[in-house]
Design a protein around this motif. Structure first.
Motif, mmCIF file in Angstrom:
data_model
loop_
_atom_site.group_PDB
_atom_site.id
_atom_site.type_symbol
_atom_site.label_atom_id
_atom_site.label_comp_id
_atom_site.label_asym_id
_atom_site.label_seq_id
_atom_site.Cartn_x
_atom_site.Cartn_y
_atom_site.Cartn_z
ATOM 1 N N ARG A 189 -31.612 -95.249 -27.683
ATOM 2 C CA ARG A 189 -31.487 -95.297 -26.217
ATOM 3 C C ARG A 189 -31.099 -96.687 -25.730
ATOM 4 O O ARG A 189 -30.320 -96.832 -24.790
ATOM 5 C CB ARG A 189 -32.791 -94.825 -25.578
ATOM 6 N N ARG A 241 -34.162 -94.058 -14.584
ATOM 7 C CA ARG A 241 -32.894 -93.337 -14.612
ATOM 8 C C ARG A 241 -32.909 -92.406 -15.815
ATOM 9 O O ARG A 241 -33.590 -92.671 -16.812
ATOM 10 C CB ARG A 241 -31.711 -94.313 -14.732
ATOM 11 N N PRO A 242 -32.129 -91.309 -15.773
ATOM 12 C CA PRO A 242 -32.116 -90.393 -16.909
ATOM 13 C C PRO A 242 -31.826 -91.142 -18.210
ATOM 14 O O PRO A 242 -30.943 -92.009 -18.263
ATOM 15 C CB PRO A 242 -30.977 -89.422 -16.561
ATOM 16 N N GLY A 243 -32.596 -90.843 -19.239
ATOM 17 C CA GLY A 243 -32.442 -91.510 -20.538
ATOM 18 C C GLY A 243 -33.422 -92.644 -20.748
ATOM 19 O O GLY A 243 -33.643 -93.074 -21.876
ATOM 20 N N ARG A 288 -40.808 -87.544 -15.036
ATOM 21 C CA ARG A 288 -40.189 -86.253 -15.389
ATOM 22 C C ARG A 288 -39.162 -85.856 -14.332
ATOM 23 O O ARG A 288 -38.076 -85.377 -14.658
ATOM 24 C CB ARG A 288 -41.268 -85.158 -15.531
ATOM 25 N N ALA A 335 -37.413 -87.780 -12.525
ATOM 26 C CA ALA A 335 -36.248 -88.675 -12.572
ATOM 27 C C ALA A 335 -35.447 -88.543 -13.868
ATOM 28 O O ALA A 335 -34.488 -89.285 -14.080
ATOM 29 C CB ALA A 335 -36.714 -90.122 -12.401
ATOM 30 N N GLY A 336 -35.851 -87.640 -14.759
ATOM 31 C CA GLY A 336 -35.130 -87.492 -16.020
ATOM 32 C C GLY A 336 -35.510 -88.548 -17.050
ATOM 33 O O GLY A 336 -34.784 -88.789 -18.013
ATOM 34 N N VAL A 337 -36.658 -89.212 -16.814
ATOM 35 C CA VAL A 337 -37.167 -90.230 -17.736
ATOM 36 C C VAL A 337 -38.065 -89.541 -18.759
ATOM 37 O O VAL A 337 -38.881 -88.689 -18.394
ATOM 38 C CB VAL A 337 -37.979 -91.280 -16.938
ATOM 39 N N SER A 338 -37.936 -89.907 -20.033
ATOM 40 C CA SER A 338 -38.828 -89.330 -21.050
ATOM 41 C C SER A 338 -40.177 -90.029 -20.989
ATOM 42 O O SER A 338 -40.242 -91.262 -20.930
ATOM 43 C CB SER A 338 -38.239 -89.524 -22.448
#
Ligand SMILES: O=C(CO)[C@@H](O)[C@H](O)[C@H](O)[C@H](O)COP(=O)(O)O
Length: 219
Positions: free
Chosen positions: A61, A132-134, A157, A159-162
């Motif tokens: 990432r 941000r996503p990723g 979650r 926001a597309g954040v793991s």
């Protein structure tokens, strides 16, 4: 006439007298704490595969331009800052600075959000601002129940954040919300925190290895 000039602090005056602790009891308390740590550390190999995989995934990432966000309360805030310090600075060997932010470190944002929106929002609002996503949110909570950490995980979650959680014994609400979790089996908050710190270092070892970070060549 002699005046008694000794003054007890208010807290001591307000509480029941505490019987003195015998030195042998005190030594036993310390020995028990260290024995609990040794026992928990003996079980920590069970988390190696997950942390090693996290290191490899984080390297991937970072190469793709992602950021790491970390949060926790009290001792876990210190764990979060310890992790981001290793990433923005370095761990064992020189490498590029890696983007990472610990949400308890910005005292102006922290106090403003707590004052204006309530303490449960102190991390969630910052996750929404930065995530941000990723990206990856590393959420530390020994109980796995702190409302502000749970709110941060939910915001991540959205926001597309793991969300990767480090908690005490599971299952707990944070392990349920996270994408992935390491739930440390240990009897006290302090021992869980001590194992979390080892896992922070283990994550840095795995990450640096995956990034190809090498010790300097000595001529
Ligand atoms: O460091 C300690 C105890 O070792 C405390 O400051 C502890 O971190 C605080 O009580 C935290 O509020 C506990 O929160 P959490 O780990 O349950 O999310």
């Amino acid at each position: 006439m002699s005046l008694d000039t000794t003054v007890s602090p208010p807290s001591a005056r307000a509480t029941e007298p505490v019987p003195p602790v015998r030195a042998s009891d005190r030594l036993a308390l310390v020995t028990d704490h260290l024995a609990a740590l040794a026992e928990a550390a003996g079980r920590a190999g069970a988390y190696a595969a997950t942390v090693s995989a996290w290191g490899a995934e984080l390297a991937r990432r970072y190469d793709a331009g992602a950021h790491l966000i970390a949060c926790g309360n009290g001792g876990s805030a210190a764990e979060a800052q310890h992790l981001t310090g290793e990433l923005v600075g370095r761990f064992r060997h020189d490498r590029r600075p890696l983007p990472a932010v610990a949400l308890s470190a910005d005292s102006a944002a922290h106090t403003a959000i707590a004052n204006d929106y309530g303490f449960d929002e102190v991390f969630a609002r910052q996750v929404t601002a930065w995530g941000r996503p990723g990206d990856v949110l590393v959420a530390f909570s020994t109980s796995g129940t702190s409302p502000n950490v749970l709110a941060a995980a939910r915001a991540g979650r959205r926001a597309g954040v793991s969300v990767w959680a480090l908690t005490g014994p599971g299952p707990n609400p944070l392990t349920a919300l996270a994408d992935e979790a390491v739930a440390v089996e240990a009897p006290t908050t302090a021992t869980v925190q001590e194992i979390h710190l080892s896992l922070v270092h283990a994550l840095c070892i795995a990450l640096d290895d995956a990034l190809g970070v090498q010790p300097p060549v000595v001529a």
